[in-house]
Design an enzyme around this catalytic site. Structure first.
Site, mmCIF file in Angstrom:
data_model
loop_
_atom_site.group_PDB
_atom_site.id
_atom_site.type_symbol
_atom_site.label_atom_id
_atom_site.label_comp_id
_atom_site.label_asym_id
_atom_site.label_seq_id
_atom_site.Cartn_x
_atom_site.Cartn_y
_atom_site.Cartn_z
ATOM 1 C CD GLU A 173 -13.051 -4.545 -4.853
ATOM 2 O OE1 GLU A 173 -13.842 -4.620 -5.812
ATOM 3 O OE2 GLU A 173 -13.215 -5.166 -3.793
ATOM 4 C CG ASP A 203 -1.851 -1.207 1.255
ATOM 5 O OD1 ASP A 203 -2.239 -1.676 0.183
ATOM 6 O OD2 ASP A 203 -2.161 -1.680 2.364
HETATM 7 O O1 FUB Z 1 -3.412 -3.753 2.831
HETATM 8 C C1 FUB Z 1 -4.729 -3.968 3.274
HETATM 9 C C2 FUB Z 1 -5.711 -3.588 2.178
HETATM 10 O O2 FUB Z 1 -5.412 -4.305 1.002
HETATM 11 C C3 FUB Z 1 -5.638 -2.151 1.760
HETATM 12 O O3 FUB Z 1 -6.289 -1.274 2.635
HETATM 13 C C4 FUB Z 1 -6.231 -2.235 0.422
HETATM 14 O O4 FUB Z 1 -6.011 -1.117 -0.386
HETATM 15 C C5 FUB Z 1 -5.582 -3.481 -0.130
HETATM 16 O O5 FUB Z 1 -4.314 -3.203 -0.660
#
Ligand code: FUB
Length: 457
Positions: free
Chosen positions: A217, A43
């Site tokens: 998404e 992220d």
């Molecule tokens: O890393 C946890 C979750 O997975 C994030 O908040 C989303 O964007 C996805 O990458």
């Protein structure tokens, strides 16, 4: 790859011995993507500040079978290839009201302060909420700005955009998409959170999922370029690809523009971040490219790209080469040992002298530092080292972990892993601009730690 990762890999490799050999053998030369090799990162949220790119990430714990994320990490670079590890300036304990899910955040800078917006689970309600922490420096430490959530509606992935007129917005959401106008204090807002209509014209068409008719998404990332507003986002789980929409204002109406990065890279999520730095544009994302990597063991990577003449974003593919280096690295000023283009076998930890040090060094581990400008030649090398282990040597090699040897520095036992001394040795043959490899050698077990190094002419 960290020692822990290597040990874990060894345990699962019995059924795929041939595939794993390359990952386990120290000294295998690699390219420079993903950006960090000694832990899993996810992220990405890049921020350009004061001539450096600060890269804020999550941290996927080793061995996770779901999103096991407890802290956030910061790295920075002035050249896009050698990244300095600044450690963990914020974790779940920063938010006394949160208990789990240190997920995808975003840092914004305003008035000399740094605001880190993150989704975490509110222990009291069991719902995902957005917290905000503040710091006086881009590397922290960060403290909870409110002692409670900034907003809580069970949705995730905050992204901040500050328009030219000073109005700040926070966007977030999965499965919906929201924005709210932040006040100039950056820790309160005016008006109610507003839902952005998820129309197929705005966010593309998803088939086979009536409850989610558009491609949107999660993971919005909003910015402005040449008067146009861009929203990049993770599209159509699972696997996700990265898509984008544009709008004439920060509140829409949005028009779907297509794919930025196709589904690639062994992770069922992806997560975008875009910045301009030193005259070029960079796209940050994550994948499962490290040994042992996958959907819950992700790694942040970066590509340089150029907008098309009409302002559209080209399709960007994942590479192992990554972005080209901006300029060179000066070996005649102090360089942190944790400034790394590629690390093999090493890990990092907070150093008693400040910042971080490289540790858990074993025989054959190495650090690559890319594009080191030696000029007409270096004559000596000094490193700040500590050892409660066996001690050993730092071999200075050019072009590869087994490349030309230009110096060997003996590292003594100092009596403690944080008992620091300086070790100096002569250097010969290091001239021009070279990829420098600090290759660590010695007996068994952990050898020594390195805090920083410097060459002299
Ligand atoms: O890393 C946890 C979750 O997975 C994030 O908040 C989303 O964007 C996805 O990458």
């Amino acid at each position: 790859m960290s020692t822990h990762l290597r040990r874990r890999l060894a345990a699962v490799c019995w059924s795929a011995i041939l595939v794993c050999i390359a990952a386990l053998v120290p000294g295998t030369a690699r390219a420079d993507n993903p950006i960090v090799q000694h832990l899993y990162t996810a992220d990405p949220a890049p921020l350009v500040y004061n001539g450096r790119v600060y890269l804020y990430t999550g941290h996927d714990e080793d061995g996770a079978t779901y999103f096991d994320m407890r802290e956030w990490r910061v790295f920075s670079s002035s050249d896009m290839v050698n990244w300095t590890d600044h450690g963990t300036p914020m974790n779940l304990d920063t938010f006394a009201w949160a208990d789990e899910n240190a997920w995808a955040g975003h840092v914004a800078q305003r008035g000399g302060k740094f605001y880190w917006y993150v989704p975490v689970r509110n222990a009291a309600t069991g719902r995902m909420a957005i917290g905000v922490a503040v710091a006086d420096s881009p590397t922290g430490p960060f403290r909870d700005a409110l002692g409670r959530p900034l907003v809580e509606n069970g949705e995730i992935d905050p992204a901040i955009f500050i328009d030219d007129n000073g109005q700040a917005y926070m966007y977030w959401g999965n499965p919906n998409l929201w924005y709210v106008r932040l006040n100039t204090d950056m820790i309160s807002f005016s008006g109610a959170p507003t839902q952005i209509p998820l129309t197929t014209a705005g966010f593309g068409t998803r088939t086979g999922n009536p409850s989610r008719p558009t491609l949107y998404e999660e993971a919005p990332w909003v910015y402005k370029r040449n008067g146009q507003y861009y929203m990049i986002f993770a599209a159509e789980c699972c696997s996700e690809f990265i898509a984008y929409s544009t709008a004439p204002s920060p509140t829409g109406p949005w028009t779907y523009r297509g794919t930025v990065m196709p589904r690639q890279g062994s992770s069922f999520t992806n997560h975008p971040g875009i910045v301009d730095f030193n005259g070029s544009s960079y796209f940050f994302y994550h994948n499962g490219a490290l040994p042992g990597g996958g959907g819950f063991a992700r790694s942040v990577a970066v590509e340089r790209f150029s907008y098309n003449a009409n302002g559209t974003i080209p399709t960007i593919n994942m590479t192992t080469a990554g972005a080209p280096q901006v300029g060179t690295l000066n070996p005649y000023t102090r360089q942190e040992a944790e400034t790394i283009a590629w690390g093999s076998g090493i890990e990092t930890e907070p150093a008693s002298e400040g910042g971080m040090n490289v540790g858990w060094i074993q025989n054959g581990d190495y650090i690559k530092v890319k594009g080191v400008a030696f000029g007409s030649g270096a004559s000596s090398f000094t490193a700040r080292v500590a050892s409660a282990g066996a001690g050993g040597s730092i071999e200075l090699r050019l072009g590869g972990p087994n490349g030309t040897l230009v110096g060997t520095c003996a590292v003594p036992v100092t009596g403690g892993w944080q008992t620091w001394t300086t070790a100096t040795c002569p250097v010969s043959g290091a001239a021009g601009t070279q990829d420098l490899y600090l290759r660590f050698t010695g007996g068994g077990g952990y050898l020594f730690n390195v805090n920083w190094w410097r060459f002299a002419t």
